[in-house]
Design a protein around this motif. Structure first.
Motif, PDB file in Angstrom:
ATOM      1  N   ASN A   2      -8.075  15.815  43.751  1.00 18.58           N
ATOM      2  CA  ASN A   2      -6.857  15.542  44.468  1.00 18.58           C
ATOM      3  C   ASN A   2      -7.111  15.075  45.885  1.00 18.58           C
ATOM      4  O   ASN A   2      -6.221  14.599  46.557  1.00 18.58           O
ATOM      5  CB  ASN A   2      -5.949  16.785  44.489  1.00 18.58           C
ATOM      6  N   GLY A  57      -5.859  16.878  32.419  1.00 19.57           N
ATOM      7  CA  GLY A  57      -6.122  18.288  32.163  1.00 19.57           C
ATOM      8  C   GLY A  57      -7.347  18.773  32.908  1.00 19.57           C
ATOM      9  O   GLY A  57      -7.343  19.850  33.515  1.00 19.57           O
ATOM     10  N   SER A  59      -8.501  17.550  35.620  1.00 21.40           N
ATOM     11  CA  SER A  59      -8.290  17.495  37.075  1.00 21.40           C
ATOM     12  C   SER A  59      -7.106  18.349  37.527  1.00 21.40           C
ATOM     13  O   SER A  59      -6.655  18.253  38.665  1.00 21.40           O
ATOM     14  CB  SER A  59      -8.061  16.036  37.513  1.00 21.40           C
ATOM     15  N   ASN A  60      -6.604  19.203  36.616  1.00 19.13           N
ATOM     16  CA  ASN A  60      -5.487  20.108  36.926  1.00 19.13           C
ATOM     17  C   ASN A  60      -4.249  19.370  37.422  1.00 19.13           C
ATOM     18  O   ASN A  60      -3.578  19.791  38.373  1.00 19.13           O
ATOM     19  CB  ASN A  60      -5.919  21.154  37.979  1.00 19.13           C
ATOM     20  N   ASN A  61      -3.938  18.247  36.784  1.00 25.88           N
ATOM     21  CA  ASN A  61      -2.759  17.471  37.172  1.00 25.88           C
ATOM     22  C   ASN A  61      -1.712  17.416  36.068  1.00 25.88           C
ATOM     23  O   ASN A  61      -0.854  16.535  36.074  1.00 25.88           O
ATOM     24  CB  ASN A  61      -3.180  16.042  37.557  1.00 25.88           C
ATOM     25  N   GLN A 186       0.558  12.839  38.768  1.00 26.75           N
ATOM     26  CA  GLN A 186       1.101  13.930  37.962  1.00 26.75           C
ATOM     27  C   GLN A 186       2.193  13.458  37.006  1.00 26.75           C
ATOM     28  O   GLN A 186       2.387  14.038  35.937  1.00 26.75           O
ATOM     29  CB  GLN A 186       1.652  15.023  38.874  1.00 26.75           C
TER      30      GLN A 186
END
Length: 305
Positions: A2, A57, A59-61, A186
């Motif tokens: 991010n 997924g 990259s936690n987005n 996102q």
């Protein structure tokens, strides 16, 4: 993932985007020889959706979009990922990929013309000059020596690609006015999801189940178009936009039609005639003038108070 990228990484990713999008026109030209435009776009979208699910997924987005972001999700999904994609796929059946990519990337010219008319921007001298230059380029590529006006399919193909560019322009104008809650990265997977559902439903209604002679060549073409030309390119562009100025990306994407022309010559054996070269030069110069000239004019106005 991010945080902002280093300049070298950002430029590297941006080059990947330009190359991926440019080559994808020649890939699409080949895909529509096997399947109808709707199924070509739908299958590519399913592959891109799977790829983005993994990328976002990791990259936690992966987030649920806020209600106020739903309009922009629908705008991108319908105007760009559905209408633009299908019209390009339909048009490129009848046009050389090299000419189609030049027509498709007239989008910034339509933005420069339409945004002031809609009260979303001001028509400055550089924008007007750039738009006129680009329209001259459009006239060059559409002249009877370059486009066979006696061939209905060719004229229809050119019209569909120009309509695709206008649809993308309408999406860009809306995006500029939207107040984002989530980040474009996102919201990306939700845009692709909506487009995939619409494309698949439309393909089933229009063409029924897909029928094609599957081969490794066809599979590889779809994997390139879905994973590299769509998923990787969209993700990379979202990352690049965090680290490179809008001016740089606007000017840099003018390299896409040039890559498209070169890749069509290499992959498809399409000739690069004088009309195509002149038209591409005029359109790219027009986009550059409208973007760079307008930005410099605004800076001068700001500096002078």
């Amino acid at each position: 993932m991010n945080s902002s990228l280093s300049p070298r990484t950002a430029i590297g990713l941006f080059l990947i985007v330009v190359l991926a999008w440019g080559v994808n026109w020649s890939i699409t030209k080949q895909l529509v020889q096997f399947l109808p435009p709707l199924w070509t776009s739908a299958i590519r979208s399913w592959i891109a959706l799977a790829g983005l699910f993994v990328i976002l997924g990791l990259s936690n987005n992966l987030v649920i979009p806020e209600r106020r972001d739903i309009p922009v999700v629908l705008s991108v999904a319908l105007l760009h990922m559905t209408v633009f994609s299908v019209l390009v796929a339909a048009g490129v059946r009848f046009l050389p990929a090299s000419k189609a990519v030049v027509l498709g990337y007239t989008t910034p010219l339509w933005v420069a013309i339409a945004a002031p008319l809609l009260g979303e921007d001001t028509l400055t001298a550089p924008k007007l000059a750039g738009a006129l230059l680009g329209l001259i380029g459009l006239a060059v590529i559409l002249n009877p020596a370059s486009i066979d006006w006696t061939n209905t399919n060719v004229v229809l193909g050119a019209g569909m690609v120009i309509l695709a560019a206008i649809s993308w322009a309408a999406n860009i104008i809306y995006i500029r006015a939207h107040r984002w809650i989530g980040s474009p990265l996102q919201l990306l997977i939700w845009q692709v999801l909506v487009a995939t559902i619409v494309l698949t439903g439309s393909a089933l209604i229009t063409d029924g189940l897909p029928h094609a002679e599957w081969s490794w060549r066809l599979v590889l073409l779809f994997l390139y178009s879905g994973l590299i030309g769509t998923a990787l390119a969209y993700w990379a562009m979202s990352m690049v936009n965090k680290s490179i100025s809008a001016l740089t990306t606007s000017l840099g994407t003018t390299g896409t039609p040039l890559v498209g022309i070169a890749s069509a010559a290499v992959l498809l054996g399409e000739p690069i005639d004088i009309s195509l070269a002149v038209a591409a030069g005029l359109i790219v110069a027009g986009i550059g003038l409208a973007t760079l000239g307008d930005r410099l004019l605004r800076r001068q106005a700001t500096a002078s108070g």
